[in-house]
Design a protein around this motif. Structure first.
Motif, PDB file in Angstrom:
ATOM      1  N   ASP A  12       8.901   5.718   5.064  1.00  0.00           N
ATOM      2  CA  ASP A  12       8.317   7.048   4.900  1.00  0.00           C
ATOM      3  C   ASP A  12       9.462   7.967   4.475  1.00  0.00           C
ATOM      4  O   ASP A  12      10.422   8.162   5.232  1.00  0.00           O
ATOM      5  N   ILE A  13       9.386   8.500   3.248  1.00  0.00           N
ATOM      6  CA  ILE A  13      10.458   9.346   2.740  1.00  0.00           C
ATOM      7  C   ILE A  13       9.900  10.704   2.330  1.00  0.00           C
ATOM      8  O   ILE A  13       8.829  10.800   1.747  1.00  0.00           O
ATOM      9  N   ARG A  14      10.635  11.750   2.690  1.00  0.00           N
ATOM     10  CA  ARG A  14      10.264  13.129   2.358  1.00  0.00           C
ATOM     11  C   ARG A  14      11.329  13.703   1.442  1.00  0.00           C
ATOM     12  O   ARG A  14      12.506  13.748   1.790  1.00  0.00           O
ATOM     13  N   ILE A  15      10.914  14.151   0.241  1.00  0.00           N
ATOM     14  CA  ILE A  15      11.837  14.664  -0.770  1.00  0.00           C
ATOM     15  C   ILE A  15      11.509  16.131  -1.033  1.00  0.00           C
ATOM     16  O   ILE A  15      10.455  16.435  -1.623  1.00  0.00           O
ATOM     17  N   ARG A  65       0.861  -1.182   0.000  1.00  0.00           N
ATOM     18  CA  ARG A  65       0.000   0.000   0.000  1.00  0.00           C
ATOM     19  C   ARG A  65       0.893   1.226   0.000  1.00  0.00           C
ATOM     20  O   ARG A  65       1.709   1.420   0.918  1.00  0.00           O
ATOM     21  N   MET A  66       0.778   2.043  -1.036  1.00  0.00           N
ATOM     22  CA  MET A  66       1.647   3.203  -1.182  1.00  0.00           C
ATOM     23  C   MET A  66       0.800   4.465  -1.322  1.00  0.00           C
ATOM     24  O   MET A  66      -0.225   4.446  -2.003  1.00  0.00           O
ATOM     25  N   THR A  67       1.235   5.530  -0.672  1.00  0.00           N
ATOM     26  CA  THR A  67       0.564   6.816  -0.815  1.00  0.00           C
ATOM     27  C   THR A  67       1.589   7.886  -1.169  1.00  0.00           C
ATOM     28  O   THR A  67       2.736   7.844  -0.730  1.00  0.00           O
ATOM     29  N   LEU A  68       1.152   8.836  -1.980  1.00  0.00           N
ATOM     30  CA  LEU A  68       1.996   9.950  -2.399  1.00  0.00           C
ATOM     31  C   LEU A  68       1.225  11.232  -2.135  1.00  0.00           C
ATOM     32  O   LEU A  68       0.094  11.394  -2.601  1.00  0.00           O
ATOM     33  N   HIS A 112       5.915  13.501  -0.290  1.00  0.00           N
ATOM     34  CA  HIS A 112       5.977  12.462   0.738  1.00  0.00           C
ATOM     35  C   HIS A 112       5.523  11.131   0.157  1.00  0.00           C
ATOM     36  O   HIS A 112       4.406  11.033  -0.376  1.00  0.00           O
ATOM     37  N   LEU A 113       6.365  10.132   0.246  1.00  0.00           N
ATOM     38  CA  LEU A 113       6.017   8.779  -0.172  1.00  0.00           C
ATOM     39  C   LEU A 113       6.023   7.880   1.061  1.00  0.00           C
ATOM     40  O   LEU A 113       7.016   7.807   1.778  1.00  0.00           O
ATOM     41  N   GLY A 139      12.309   4.010   8.282  1.00  0.00           N
ATOM     42  CA  GLY A 139      11.813   2.702   7.883  1.00  0.00           C
ATOM     43  C   GLY A 139      12.120   1.656   8.930  1.00  0.00           C
ATOM     44  O   GLY A 139      12.874   1.895   9.869  1.00  0.00           O
ATOM     45  N   GLY A 140      11.500   0.493   8.776  1.00  0.00           N
ATOM     46  CA  GLY A 140      11.756  -0.598   9.702  1.00  0.00           C
ATOM     47  C   GLY A 140      10.769  -1.734   9.496  1.00  0.00           C
ATOM     48  O   GLY A 140       9.801  -1.631   8.744  1.00  0.00           O
TER      49      GLY A 140
END
Length: 288
Positions: A137-140, A46-49, A57-58, A127-128
């Motif tokens: 959870d990555i913020r670009i 399940r991915m959200t952008l 935010h991904l 992450g974990g």
């Protein structure tokens, strides 16, 4: 080339503006992950952008019993990608069709990217492992990739995929059927930015021949769910309408899957109600 090939309609995912407010409506997931040749849906991730005034935010949650992780590998190792990971590619260069902004994110939140932002601190990633598998959870920051903050209707072309190594071989699903691999920009999907909060009606999942429409509001919505089955030529387009009441929670609507193993079809899900039409997203498929 980087532009969609003849006979291919790019799937669309909507990227909504989000806040961290506890009362905010959560964002919808990427509509559907498919096998590289587009013949099957896969619901293991399940991915959200989403986006805000500074960053993209991904977030991803992966269901996986056997996570292949290699924490001893540094991001610049040529073997970094030989573990379970997310791949996020976007903004293909029209002059170099294999050149994109590229991120590879592994289960412990470590990442590599084509701009070497991993060497600094402008991008943040957590992450974990989880009870079900793993999550990141990555913020670009937009500035870090040389882009302005998107406005309403801005479209970025790109792809988000999950690579599993559980059986010692590549097992890939992605937001668009890339056929011969992630670098194929001609099969990238479209990320459509919406400068509004997420709607309460969302496409929660496409599973087999069913679409799950989720109503996160407190009142039923009376309307019609429209399934638009589109082909690039336009002469084989089909529309199926299902009048229904979308009560709070989930409503399952039947979907006619493609029957042609050669021709790609884009299935667009739209809800028409008293508030007007609301496009929920789409997925591009073809028959096995």
């Amino acid at each position: 080339g980087v532009y969609p090939r003849a006979g291919f309609l790019a799937p669309r995912a909507f990227v909504y503006r989000c806040t961290e407010s506890a009362s905010a409506t959560p964002p919808p997931p990427i509509p559907g992950l498919v096998r590289p040749s587009g013949e099957a849906l896969d619901g293991r991730a399940r991915m959200t952008l989403t986006f805000d005034d500074t960053s993209l935010h991904l977030r991803a949650e992966i269901a996986e019993q056997r996570v292949v992780a290699k924490p001893d590998l540094s991001p610049d190792s040529p073997r970094f990608w030989t573990q379970d990971h997310l791949e996020f590619r976007f903004l293909p260069d029209p002059a170099q069709d294999l050149s994109h902004v590229q991120f590879i994110v592994v289960a412990n939140g470590v990442f590599w990217d084509s701009r070497e932002l991993w060497r600094g601190d402008s991008v943040t990633c957590r992450g974990g492992l989880t009870a079900a598998g793993w999550a990141v959870d990555i913020r670009i920051p937009f500035a870090a990739v040389g882009m302005p903050v998107p406005t309403e209707g801005t479209i970025w072309r790109g792809i988000i995929g999950h690579t599993r190594w559980g059986d010692g071989a590549l097992d890939i699903v992605a937001s668009s059927p890339v056929e011969v691999g992630y670098p194929q920009a001609a099969h990238f999907g479209e990320f459509v930015f919406r400068d509004v909060p997420p709607p309460v009606l969302q496409l929660a999942e496409l599973r087999g021949a069913e679409a799950v429409i989720r109503n996160l509001g407190e009142v039923p919505v009376h309307g019609t769910v429209r399934i638009e089955s589109q082909v690039a030529t336009g002469d084989g387009n089909l529309t199926r309408c299902h009048a229904c009441t979308l009560a709070p929670g989930d409503t399952v609507v039947p979907v006619e899957l493609p029957t042609d193993p050669v021709l790609f079809r884009r299935l667009e899900i739209v809800v028409a109600s008293a508030a007007g039409p609301l496009a929920l997203g789409s997925v591009t498929l073809r028959a096995p």
